[in-house]
Design a protein around this motif. Structure first.
Motif, PDB file in Angstrom:
ATOM      1  N   ARG A   1       0.846  -1.198   0.000  1.00 48.88           N
ATOM      2  CA  ARG A   1       0.000   0.000   0.000  1.00 48.88           C
ATOM      3  C   ARG A   1       0.883   1.251   0.000  1.00 48.88           C
ATOM      4  O   ARG A   1       0.607   2.223  -0.708  1.00 48.88           O
ATOM      5  N   LEU A   2       1.958   1.224   0.774  1.00 52.45           N
ATOM      6  CA  LEU A   2       2.891   2.353   0.818  1.00 52.45           C
ATOM      7  C   LEU A   2       3.577   2.539  -0.537  1.00 52.45           C
ATOM      8  O   LEU A   2       3.722   3.666  -1.019  1.00 52.45           O
ATOM      9  N   LYS A   3       3.971   1.445  -1.167  1.00 55.43           N
ATOM     10  CA  LYS A   3       4.574   1.534  -2.503  1.00 55.43           C
ATOM     11  C   LYS A   3       3.595   2.132  -3.508  1.00 55.43           C
ATOM     12  O   LYS A   3       3.961   2.976  -4.323  1.00 55.43           O
ATOM     13  N   ALA A   4       2.336   1.687  -3.448  1.00 54.27           N
ATOM     14  CA  ALA A   4       1.313   2.210  -4.360  1.00 54.27           C
ATOM     15  C   ALA A   4       1.094   3.704  -4.135  1.00 54.27           C
ATOM     16  O   ALA A   4       0.944   4.478  -5.090  1.00 54.27           O
ATOM     17  N   TYR A   5       1.083   4.116  -2.854  1.00 54.46           N
ATOM     18  CA  TYR A   5       0.946   5.530  -2.506  1.00 54.46           C
ATOM     19  C   TYR A   5       2.105   6.328  -3.108  1.00 54.46           C
ATOM     20  O   TYR A   5       1.899   7.396  -3.702  1.00 54.46           O
ATOM     21  N   ALA A   6       3.312   5.822  -2.955  1.00 50.93           N
ATOM     22  CA  ALA A   6       4.485   6.505  -3.501  1.00 50.93           C
ATOM     23  C   ALA A   6       4.388   6.626  -5.022  1.00 50.93           C
ATOM     24  O   ALA A   6       4.660   7.698  -5.581  1.00 50.93           O
ATOM     25  N   ASN A   7       4.001   5.562  -5.675  1.00 53.25           N
ATOM     26  CA  ASN A   7       3.889   5.590  -7.133  1.00 53.25           C
ATOM     27  C   ASN A   7       2.797   6.551  -7.593  1.00 53.25           C
ATOM     28  O   ASN A   7       2.979   7.299  -8.554  1.00 53.25           O
ATOM     29  N   LYS A   8       1.675   6.551  -6.895  1.00 51.19           N
ATOM     30  CA  LYS A   8       0.561   7.437  -7.245  1.00 51.19           C
ATOM     31  C   LYS A   8       0.958   8.909  -7.113  1.00 51.19           C
ATOM     32  O   LYS A   8       0.556   9.742  -7.912  1.00 51.19           O
ATOM     33  N   HIS A   9       1.767   9.212  -6.096  1.00 52.35           N
ATOM     34  CA  HIS A   9       2.153  10.592  -5.825  1.00 52.35           C
ATOM     35  C   HIS A   9       3.552  10.927  -6.335  1.00 52.35           C
ATOM     36  O   HIS A   9       4.095  11.983  -5.979  1.00 52.35           O
ATOM     37  N   ASN A  10       4.121  10.032  -7.137  1.00 48.26           N
ATOM     38  CA  ASN A  10       5.437  10.257  -7.752  1.00 48.26           C
ATOM     39  C   ASN A  10       6.517  10.563  -6.716  1.00 48.26           C
ATOM     40  O   ASN A  10       7.338  11.464  -6.892  1.00 48.26           O
ATOM     41  N   LEU A  11       6.508   9.794  -5.609  1.00 51.62           N
ATOM     42  CA  LEU A  11       7.511   9.948  -4.563  1.00 51.62           C
ATOM     43  C   LEU A  11       8.646   8.957  -4.799  1.00 51.62           C
ATOM     44  O   LEU A  11       8.391   7.791  -5.120  1.00 51.62           O
ATOM     45  N   PRO A  12       9.879   9.379  -4.630  1.00 52.04           N
ATOM     46  CA  PRO A  12      10.985   8.429  -4.798  1.00 52.04           C
ATOM     47  C   PRO A  12      10.978   7.371  -3.696  1.00 52.04           C
ATOM     48  O   PRO A  12      10.701   7.668  -2.534  1.00 52.04           O
ATOM     49  N   ILE A  13      11.257   6.144  -4.088  1.00 57.19           N
ATOM     50  CA  ILE A  13      11.433   5.033  -3.154  1.00 57.19           C
ATOM     51  C   ILE A  13      12.909   4.666  -3.178  1.00 57.19           C
ATOM     52  O   ILE A  13      13.474   4.415  -4.247  1.00 57.19           O
ATOM     53  N   ILE A  14      13.509   4.647  -1.991  1.00 57.78           N
ATOM     54  CA  ILE A  14      14.935   4.336  -1.878  1.00 57.78           C
ATOM     55  C   ILE A  14      15.086   3.115  -0.990  1.00 57.78           C
ATOM     56  O   ILE A  14      14.748   3.143   0.189  1.00 57.78           O
ATOM     57  N   TYR A  15      15.578   2.038  -1.577  1.00 59.26           N
ATOM     58  CA  TYR A  15      15.902   0.834  -0.822  1.00 59.26           C
ATOM     59  C   TYR A  15      17.330   0.970  -0.332  1.00 59.26           C
ATOM     60  O   TYR A  15      18.232   1.277  -1.117  1.00 59.26           O
ATOM     61  N   ILE A  16      17.534   0.753   0.955  1.00 61.89           N
ATOM     62  CA  ILE A  16      18.873   0.745   1.524  1.00 61.89           C
ATOM     63  C   ILE A  16      19.025  -0.594   2.222  1.00 61.89           C
ATOM     64  O   ILE A  16      18.200  -0.956   3.061  1.00 61.89           O
ATOM     65  N   ASN A  17      20.044  -1.330   1.859  1.00 61.79           N
ATOM     66  CA  ASN A  17      20.118  -2.722   2.265  1.00 61.79           C
ATOM     67  C   ASN A  17      21.513  -3.134   2.706  1.00 61.79           C
ATOM     68  O   ASN A  17      22.508  -2.579   2.242  1.00 61.79           O
ATOM     69  N   ASP A  18      21.553  -4.140   3.577  1.00 60.65           N
ATOM     70  CA  ASP A  18      22.838  -4.766   3.891  1.00 60.65           C
ATOM     71  C   ASP A  18      23.426  -5.323   2.598  1.00 60.65           C
ATOM     72  O   ASP A  18      22.700  -5.665   1.661  1.00 60.65           O
ATOM     73  N   HIS A  19      24.725  -5.452   2.561  1.00 57.43           N
ATOM     74  CA  HIS A  19      25.422  -5.842   1.329  1.00 57.43           C
ATOM     75  C   HIS A  19      25.723  -7.343   1.243  1.00 57.43           C
ATOM     76  O   HIS A  19      26.161  -7.828   0.212  1.00 57.43           O
ATOM     77  N   TYR A  20      25.507  -8.089   2.310  1.00 52.78           N
ATOM     78  CA  TYR A  20      25.730  -9.535   2.346  1.00 52.78           C
ATOM     79  C   TYR A  20      27.130  -9.930   1.873  1.00 52.78           C
ATOM     80  O   TYR A  20      27.314 -10.896   1.144  1.00 52.78           O
ATOM     81  N   LYS A  21      28.102  -9.118   2.289  1.00 52.84           N
ATOM     82  CA  LYS A  21      29.522  -9.335   2.000  1.00 52.84           C
ATOM     83  C   LYS A  21      29.844  -9.323   0.507  1.00 52.84           C
ATOM     84  O   LYS A  21      30.919  -9.743   0.090  1.00 52.84           O
ATOM     85  N   LEU A  22      28.921  -8.838  -0.295  1.00 53.64           N
ATOM     86  CA  LEU A  22      29.180  -8.692  -1.727  1.00 53.64           C
ATOM     87  C   LEU A  22      29.844  -7.340  -2.021  1.00 53.64           C
ATOM     88  O   LEU A  22      30.559  -7.208  -2.996  1.00 53.64           O
ATOM     89  N   TRP A  23      29.547  -6.347  -1.188  1.00 57.99           N
ATOM     90  CA  TRP A  23      30.071  -4.994  -1.323  1.00 57.99           C
ATOM     91  C   TRP A  23      29.835  -4.394  -2.700  1.00 57.99           C
ATOM     92  O   TRP A  23      30.641  -3.616  -3.204  1.00 57.99           O
ATOM     93  N   GLN A  24      28.731  -4.779  -3.308  1.00 61.68           N
ATOM     94  CA  GLN A  24      28.334  -4.200  -4.589  1.00 61.68           C
ATOM     95  C   GLN A  24      26.866  -3.819  -4.500  1.00 61.68           C
ATOM     96  O   GLN A  24      26.059  -4.582  -3.987  1.00 61.68           O
ATOM     97  N   ALA A  25      26.538  -2.661  -5.011  1.00 59.07           N
ATOM     98  CA  ALA A  25      25.140  -2.245  -5.043  1.00 59.07           C
ATOM     99  C   ALA A  25      24.481  -2.875  -6.264  1.00 59.07           C
ATOM    100  O   ALA A  25      23.887  -2.219  -7.099  1.00 59.07           O
ATOM    101  N   ASN A  26      24.614  -4.176  -6.347  1.00 58.50           N
ATOM    102  CA  ASN A  26      24.063  -4.942  -7.454  1.00 58.50           C
ATOM    103  C   ASN A  26      22.805  -5.636  -6.946  1.00 58.50           C
ATOM    104  O   ASN A  26      22.872  -6.686  -6.300  1.00 58.50           O
ATOM    105  N   LEU A  27      21.675  -5.026  -7.231  1.00 60.82           N
ATOM    106  CA  LEU A  27      20.402  -5.504  -6.721  1.00 60.82           C
ATOM    107  C   LEU A  27      20.160  -6.973  -7.055  1.00 60.82           C
ATOM    108  O   LEU A  27      19.792  -7.763  -6.183  1.00 60.82           O
ATOM    109  N   ASN A  28      20.375  -7.354  -8.286  1.00 59.70           N
ATOM    110  CA  ASN A  28      20.102  -8.740  -8.692  1.00 59.70           C
ATOM    111  C   ASN A  28      20.977  -9.747  -7.957  1.00 59.70           C
ATOM    112  O   ASN A  28      20.501 -10.809  -7.559  1.00 59.70           O
ATOM    113  N   ARG A  29      22.242  -9.410  -7.765  1.00 60.46           N
ATOM    114  CA  ARG A  29      23.127 -10.320  -7.020  1.00 60.46           C
ATOM    115  C   ARG A  29      22.697 -10.454  -5.570  1.00 60.46           C
ATOM    116  O   ARG A  29      22.733 -11.538  -4.996  1.00 60.46           O
ATOM    117  N   ILE A  30      22.297  -9.340  -4.962  1.00 60.99           N
ATOM    118  CA  ILE A  30      21.864  -9.386  -3.563  1.00 60.99           C
ATOM    119  C   ILE A  30      20.566 -10.173  -3.433  1.00 60.99           C
ATOM    120  O   ILE A  30      20.425 -11.006  -2.532  1.00 60.99           O
TER     121      ILE A  30
END
Length: 177
Positions: free
Chosen positions: A37-66
């Motif tokens: 519901r929060l994601k839908a609200y953000a999309n409806k109101h054109n608000l940026p969504i920022i995911y901030i995540n642990d790196h799981y010892k990959l040390w790459q901001a590679n979403l697919n790998r994580i």
């Protein structure tokens, strides 16, 4: 001052392979409709969504790998539903706070943000520490009580109380918005 809002999703891309991880995952499935519901609200109101995540010892901001590293039988459905879209931002963090040694502050300045809606896990650790750092940087905060979870319900309640009383966060649930 006009409110310019961004949504922070803290540590949702998670393998839940730690002590009490199954309890936390259960809480995540419970709050999933509110997060969506929060994601839908953000999309409806054109608000940026920022995911901030642990790196799981990959040390790459590679979403697919994580995501690949974290996906297992018990969390697969959750990760599929919560995964970032193409327009979302994705950052990695080395420690508990989403601000500590990350590009988050620079991104928020670039986006001209002064108000944050924070959702994530664990409410009593990474969400609380992120909210604290955001408060020290003078962001106004909304931490919807139905969009954060901890592996201990009492710890989650205490973290929300701290965010409300000390950090002046609005903790009203998203399902009432």
């Amino acid at each position: 001052m006009t409110k310019k809002t961004a949504i922070l999703f803290i540590d949702f891309i998670n393998d839940f392979n730690f002590q009490h991880g199954s309890l936390l995952l259960k809480e995540c499935y419970t709050m999933l409709p509110n997060i969506l519901r929060l994601k839908a609200y953000a999309n409806k109101h054109n608000l940026p969504i920022i995911y901030i995540n642990d790196h799981y010892k990959l040390w790459q901001a590679n979403l697919n790998r994580i995501i690949d590293t974290c996906t297992n039988e018990k969390n697969q459905s959750f990760l599929k539903q919560i995964a970032p879209s193409e327009s979302d931002y994705f950052l990695i963090k080395p420690k508990h706070s989403a601000f500590h040694q990350t590009a988050l502050q620079a991104l928020l300045v670039e986006l001209n943000v002064n108000h944050l809606i924070i959702s994530g896990i664990a409410g009593n650790i990474c969400v609380l520490f992120t909210a604290n750092d955001a408060y020290m940087r003078e962001y106004t905060l909304h931490v919807p009580s139905d969009c954060i979870a901890s592996n201990d319900v009492e710890d989650n309640i205490y973290a929300l109380k701290m965010m409300k009383n000390v950090l002046k966060a609005d903790i009203s649930p998203i399902h009432k918005k």
